[in-house]
Design a protein around this motif. Structure first.
Motif, PDB file in Angstrom:
ATOM      1  N   LEU A 124       0.809  -1.212   0.000  1.00  0.00           N
ATOM      2  CA  LEU A 124       0.000   0.000   0.000  1.00  0.00           C
ATOM      3  C   LEU A 124       0.847   1.269   0.000  1.00  0.00           C
ATOM      4  N   SER A 125       2.117   1.151   0.378  1.00  0.00           N
ATOM      5  CA  SER A 125       2.986   2.339   0.364  1.00  0.00           C
ATOM      6  C   SER A 125       3.181   2.873  -1.048  1.00  0.00           C
ATOM      7  N   ASN A 126       2.867   2.060  -2.068  1.00  0.00           N
ATOM      8  CA  ASN A 126       3.015   2.477  -3.465  1.00  0.00           C
ATOM      9  C   ASN A 126       1.757   3.117  -4.038  1.00  0.00           C
ATOM     10  N   ALA A 127       0.703   3.236  -3.227  1.00  0.00           N
ATOM     11  CA  ALA A 127      -0.575   3.752  -3.729  1.00  0.00           C
ATOM     12  C   ALA A 127      -0.565   5.279  -3.746  1.00  0.00           C
ATOM     13  N   ASN A 128       0.328   5.834  -4.565  1.00  0.00           N
ATOM     14  CA  ASN A 128       0.443   7.280  -4.713  1.00  0.00           C
ATOM     15  C   ASN A 128       0.771   7.565  -6.188  1.00  0.00           C
ATOM     16  N   PRO A 129       0.550   8.778  -6.656  1.00  0.00           N
ATOM     17  CA  PRO A 129       0.715   9.056  -8.089  1.00  0.00           C
ATOM     18  C   PRO A 129       2.104   8.748  -8.641  1.00  0.00           C
ATOM     19  N   ALA A 130       3.152   9.162  -7.935  1.00  0.00           N
ATOM     20  CA  ALA A 130       4.507   8.989  -8.468  1.00  0.00           C
ATOM     21  C   ALA A 130       4.863   7.512  -8.593  1.00  0.00           C
ATOM     22  N   ASP A 131       4.584   6.722  -7.547  1.00  0.00           N
ATOM     23  CA  ASP A 131       4.928   5.301  -7.606  1.00  0.00           C
ATOM     24  C   ASP A 131       4.051   4.562  -8.610  1.00  0.00           C
ATOM     25  N   THR A 132       2.789   4.950  -8.725  1.00  0.00           N
ATOM     26  CA  THR A 132       1.921   4.295  -9.704  1.00  0.00           C
ATOM     27  C   THR A 132       2.460   4.485 -11.115  1.00  0.00           C
ATOM     28  N   ARG A 133       2.893   5.710 -11.437  1.00  0.00           N
ATOM     29  CA  ARG A 133       3.452   5.970 -12.767  1.00  0.00           C
ATOM     30  C   ARG A 133       4.762   5.203 -12.970  1.00  0.00           C
ATOM     31  N   ARG A 134       5.598   5.157 -11.939  1.00  0.00           N
ATOM     32  CA  ARG A 134       6.872   4.426 -12.041  1.00  0.00           C
ATOM     33  C   ARG A 134       6.625   2.946 -12.289  1.00  0.00           C
ATOM     34  N   ILE A 135       5.711   2.369 -11.524  1.00  0.00           N
ATOM     35  CA  ILE A 135       5.412   0.940 -11.672  1.00  0.00           C
ATOM     36  C   ILE A 135       4.796   0.673 -13.040  1.00  0.00           C
ATOM     37  N   ALA A 136       3.896   1.556 -13.482  1.00  0.00           N
ATOM     38  CA  ALA A 136       3.257   1.378 -14.789  1.00  0.00           C
ATOM     39  C   ALA A 136       4.287   1.371 -15.907  1.00  0.00           C
ATOM     40  N   SER A 137       5.304   2.211 -15.815  1.00  0.00           N
ATOM     41  CA  SER A 137       6.352   2.231 -16.846  1.00  0.00           C
ATOM     42  C   SER A 137       7.091   0.902 -16.883  1.00  0.00           C
ATOM     43  N   ALA A 138       7.360   0.331 -15.697  1.00  0.00           N
ATOM     44  CA  ALA A 138       8.033  -0.964 -15.661  1.00  0.00           C
ATOM     45  C   ALA A 138       7.151  -2.061 -16.235  1.00  0.00           C
ATOM     46  N   ILE A 139       5.895  -2.092 -15.835  1.00  0.00           N
ATOM     47  CA  ILE A 139       4.991  -3.135 -16.333  1.00  0.00           C
ATOM     48  C   ILE A 139       4.809  -3.013 -17.844  1.00  0.00           C
ATOM     49  N   ASN A 140       4.758  -1.787 -18.332  1.00  0.00           N
ATOM     50  CA  ASN A 140       4.585  -1.595 -19.775  1.00  0.00           C
ATOM     51  C   ASN A 140       5.703  -2.268 -20.563  1.00  0.00           C
TER      52      ASN A 140
END
Length: 422
Positions: free
Chosen positions: A103-119
């Motif tokens: 849940l510590s990743n449930a913020n805009p910056a981490d969501t975008r960072r994770i999305a780039s990796a998953i992409n």
């Protein structure tokens, strides 16, 4: 020995632990690079999560579950039987350390960072599957299609603007369908759905379990050895992997790949890695010989479940439950999916129902673990794909095979590095 034989590069041998879509994809790409391969699985190819997934090649699915606002919404969802989040409360004390990190990743910056990796692993999924399966009997199961997100109305779609902005930033474009356009596109849905998003360039697998089995058969036909047994250890000598212990014997090899999904933790620990990994328990309900089928795979956004037309049946898949690996399936998720089927497709009838519960491998940072482990040479990992394992399997296998064959992948693999858990 002739000069030609003397100059031949010795054939390298890899033991791939796990014969789901990730392991089988890795095996086939390694074979194409000249490796000898042994596939090792305790149940056989395509018997786990690779069998039970939603069957969508969801190139747009780079956004993690941990979006901003999740922390506020989750408690309410847990107490609403019509919401797709469930928890076995007795498991909560064991879940909490992982959950805090998650849940510590449930913020805009981490969501975008994770999305780039998953992409990086879901991009061009349809083309990656087609390249993997080309010339095999598995090819018949790949169906190019749209992927449709169904909303109650435009306002509900606009409430998801953060997620759609991320998709747009990664190159996705779509058609917006109002009530009349959506009805013309596919009339099988209830009238309460008055808005939809249609993305082209996606696909579906008409029988995910058989698809993986057919790919595994192709690997075997091309010389792979298939063993049904459970791996218990990775043998190392002189700082290198030399074998895998399984079924009471040691299988000699030059490299070992851990691709056993949520069960990858214990073997990873033998390599000095502590991966915060949990089971995101997923459910599916199959309705056989349905009276209607949607035209394309659809995400019903209000219920966070996918309805996918498959060979002879309609599969409804989704729901998140936390309860570990050992507790039996819950009744409530199946009942929710059944209610959702009836309310989404008015007049839907079917002949038979099949139920399934499986374990999605969820690392706390939502990013798959892909690459060589720090320490002994020849130990590789490929797991932790949450709900995008089928989508990302072929690309993951290709990237890992390139790394193992000392051919630089075409993307930076730093974000997926197992070293982050050393």
């Amino acid at each position: 020995m002739s000069p030609a034989d003397h100059n031949k590069t010795p054939t390298r041998h890899a033991v791939i632990i796990g014969a789901g879509i990730v392991g089988v994809s890795t095996a086939i790409w390694l074979q194409r690079d000249g490796w000898q391969v042994t596939l090792l699985d305790r149940a056989g190819p395509g018997e786990g999560t690779s069998y039970g997934n939603g069957g969508v090649l969801a190139t747009c699915a780079m956004v993690p579950v941990t979006v901003p606002g999740l922390i506020g919404k989750a408690p309410k969802m847990l107490f609403d039987p019509d919401q797709p989040l469930f928890l076995k409360w007795s498991y909560l004390p064991r879940l909490l350390p992982w959950l805090r990190k998650y849940l510590s990743n449930a913020n805009p910056a981490d969501t975008r960072r994770i999305a780039s990796a998953i992409n990086g692993v879901v991009a061009d999924s349809l083309e990656e599957h087609q390249a993997l399966a080309r010339g095999t009997k598995a090819e018949r199961w790949i169906v190019p299609s749209d992927y449709v997100f169904v909303y109650k109305d435009r306002a509900a779609f606009e409430g998801d603007s953060f997620v759609w902005d991320i998709r747009k930033s990664h190159g996705h474009r779509w058609d917006e369908l109002d009530a009349a356009a959506f009805r013309a596109y596919d009339p099988v849905f209830a009238d309460r759905f008055k808005f939809a998003i249609r993305l082209g360039g996606h696909g579906r697998i008409a029988d995910p379990g058989q698809y993986v089995k057919d790919l595994a058969d192709h690997a075997v036909e091309n010389g792979a050895r298939l063993i049904t047994a459970e791996a218990t250890d990775i043998i190392r000598e002189g700082g290198r992997v030399t074998g895998v212990r399984a079924g009471g014997e040691t299988l000699p090899c030059d490299a070992a790949v851990i691709a056993t999904g949520v069960w990858s933790g214990p073997l990873s620990k033998t390599l000095g890695l502590s991966v915060p990994l949990e089971s995101e328990r997923g459910y599916h309900l199959e309705l056989w010989n349905p009276s209607v089928q949607p035209r394309s795979p659809v995400m019903i956004t209000s219920g966070k479940f996918v309805a996918t037309p498959m060979e002879g049946r309609l599969r409804l898949a989704g729901v998140v439950e936390f309860g570990g690996l050992d507790t039996p399936p819950s009744r409530a998720p199946f009942d929710l999916l059944k209610r959702a089927a009836s309310s989404t497709f008015p007049g839907l009838t079917w002949d038979d129902t099949k139920e399934w519960m499986g374990h999605r491998p969820a690392p706390a940072d939502s990013i798959p673990v892909i690459g060589e482990a720090p320490g002994p040479k020849g130990a590789f990992l490929a797991f932790g794909h949450h709900h995008i394992g089928l989508t990302a399997g072929p690309r993951t296998g290709r990237l890992l095979a390139q790394s193992m064959s000392a051919r630089p992948p075409n993307i930076d693999l730093t974000a997926y590095s197992p070293a982050r858990f050393a």
